[in-house]
Write an enzyme that holds these catalytic residues in place. Structure first.
Site, PDB file in Angstrom:
ATOM      1  N   HIS A  82     104.804  -4.207   1.469  1.00  0.00           N
ATOM      2  CA  HIS A  82     104.653  -2.761   1.669  1.00  0.00           C
ATOM      3  C   HIS A  82     104.820  -1.965   0.379  1.00  0.00           C
ATOM      4  O   HIS A  82     104.470  -0.789   0.321  1.00  0.00           O
ATOM      5  CB  HIS A  82     105.595  -2.255   2.764  1.00  0.00           C
ATOM      6  CG  HIS A  82     107.019  -2.075   2.352  1.00  0.00           C
ATOM      7  ND1 HIS A  82     107.994  -3.015   2.583  1.00  0.00           N
ATOM      8  CD2 HIS A  82     107.639  -1.038   1.732  1.00  0.00           C
ATOM      9  CE1 HIS A  82     109.155  -2.566   2.121  1.00  0.00           C
ATOM     10  NE2 HIS A  82     108.964  -1.376   1.601  1.00  0.00           N
ATOM     11  N   GLU A 109     114.477  -4.862 -23.041  1.00  0.00           N
ATOM     12  CA  GLU A 109     113.450  -4.590 -22.045  1.00  0.00           C
ATOM     13  C   GLU A 109     112.063  -5.095 -22.457  1.00  0.00           C
ATOM     14  O   GLU A 109     111.700  -5.062 -23.628  1.00  0.00           O
ATOM     15  CB  GLU A 109     113.357  -3.090 -21.766  1.00  0.00           C
ATOM     16  CG  GLU A 109     114.503  -2.530 -20.948  1.00  0.00           C
ATOM     17  CD  GLU A 109     114.301  -1.059 -20.648  1.00  0.00           C
ATOM     18  OE1 GLU A 109     115.121  -0.504 -19.904  1.00  0.00           O
ATOM     19  OE2 GLU A 109     113.332  -0.457 -21.160  1.00  0.00           O
ATOM     20  N   ASP A 131     106.297  -9.515   5.332  1.00  0.00           N
ATOM     21  CA  ASP A 131     106.389  -8.500   4.274  1.00  0.00           C
ATOM     22  C   ASP A 131     106.703  -9.144   2.918  1.00  0.00           C
ATOM     23  O   ASP A 131     107.818  -9.041   2.400  1.00  0.00           O
ATOM     24  CB  ASP A 131     107.465  -7.471   4.650  1.00  0.00           C
ATOM     25  CG  ASP A 131     107.462  -6.260   3.740  1.00  0.00           C
ATOM     26  OD1 ASP A 131     106.475  -6.059   3.003  1.00  0.00           O
ATOM     27  OD2 ASP A 131     108.453  -5.498   3.769  1.00  0.00           O
ATOM     28  N   SER A 227     113.315  -1.333  -1.987  1.00  0.00           N
ATOM     29  CA  SER A 227     112.355  -2.267  -1.397  1.00  0.00           C
ATOM     30  C   SER A 227     111.797  -3.252  -2.409  1.00  0.00           C
ATOM     31  O   SER A 227     111.557  -2.915  -3.567  1.00  0.00           O
ATOM     32  CB  SER A 227     111.191  -1.501  -0.784  1.00  0.00           C
ATOM     33  OG  SER A 227     111.441  -1.213   0.556  1.00  0.00           O
ATOM     34  N   GLY A 228     111.552  -4.462  -1.923  1.00  0.00           N
ATOM     35  CA  GLY A 228     110.980  -5.500  -2.766  1.00  0.00           C
ATOM     36  C   GLY A 228     111.990  -6.218  -3.629  1.00  0.00           C
ATOM     37  O   GLY A 228     111.688  -7.257  -4.208  1.00  0.00           O
TER      38      GLY A 228
END
Length: 275
Positions: A82, A109, A131, A227-228
């Protein structure tokens, strides 16, 4: 994009001696970090130390954080379907690797553009079942010997983590309806049975591809923009990716455990495509 809040109103892989999957010898052993994790409870959590969760990445669209993800190997990232289902293309889509404070930055980074992404064929945007998605980077991640940047280990196929403490990390909201944290945060929650989770969320909402973790009293959970991201369980001080932040009813509500993609269900799928 971000934590799905439900309103109420590879390189070749081998199996290690401990059972989890480790990448080929050309990259460092997975699941190791510069700093030993001490997450004690990013709602209700604490700030992570630099290098503590070196597999955590920030998925960014035109430099705007949209989701978390986990380093699988030098060219692939694991995240939630998603997170990327609404992206029309990979234009402006990149992964920030080795980030801690995603505003101030640091010298370690790496920013790598996403070359392509693949969403699971059975992903259902309405039920949020299956998902999971994988992202192929346009160039290799550069791993360091100090483990400030490293991959996470995959679990055994169909491994069940019920009753074990798991640590979820991310830059998401610090409370339901609140503001995000620009410094990585961590919170530890126990994995519960799907049967108990069905009682909390509804019988038909929790499937075999999902894993639930949380405390009955609430107060500890992932939230929007997490999320994720990874939910890891430590086995002999090695981080194993048990879940992917997927969805929940609000954030950190009592009797509403967070719902994660069950990574052990998808070992064959990840190995088939993330090579």
């Amino acid at each position: 994009m971000g934590f799905r809040v439900v309103a109420l109103c590879f390189a070749a892989l081998v199996v290690g001696s401990l059972g989890y999957f480790i990448p080929e010898a050309s990259q460092p052993a997975c699941g190791r970090s510069k700093v030993r994790s001490s997450a004690d409870r990013i709602v209700g959590g604490r700030y992570a130390k630099e290098g503590e969760f070196p597999w955590q990445v920030s998925l960014q669209h035109y430099r705007y954080h949209i989701c978390g993800g986990s380093i699988y190997n030098k060219r692939w990232i694991i995240t939630a379907a998603h997170c990327v289902e609404d992206l029309p293309s990979v234009r402006g889509f990149e992964v920030l690797i080795g980030g801690h404070n995603i505003i101030s930055g640091n010298k370690r980074e790496q920013r790598i553009k996403v070359a392509e992404f693949k969403i699971h064929e059975k992903y259902n945007t309405w039920t949020i079942d299956y998902d999971i998605a994988i992202l192929k980077l346009s160039s290799d991640i550069i791993f360091d010997d100090e483990h400030y940047i490293n991959s996470v280990c995959l679990p055994e196929k169909n491994e069940d983590f019920v009753g074990q403490d798991a640590t979820v990390t991310g830059w998401g909201n610090v409370k339901e309806g609140g503001s995000p944290s620009y410094t990585l945060k961590a919170v530890t929650v126990p994995v519960i049975t799907n049967e108990l989770c069905k009682k909390q969320h509804g019988q038909g909402e929790i499937t075999a591809t999902m894993l639930c973790a949380g405390v009955l009293e609430g107060g500890k959970d992932a939230c929007q923009d997490d999320s994720g991201g990874p939910l890891v369980v430590y086995k002999d001080n090695v981080a194993v990716l048990a879940g992917i932040v997927s969805w929940g009813y609000g954030c950190a509500r009592p009797n509403k455990a967070g719902v994660y993609t069950r990574v052990s269900y998808f070992i064959d799928w990840v190995q088939k495509y993330a090579v």
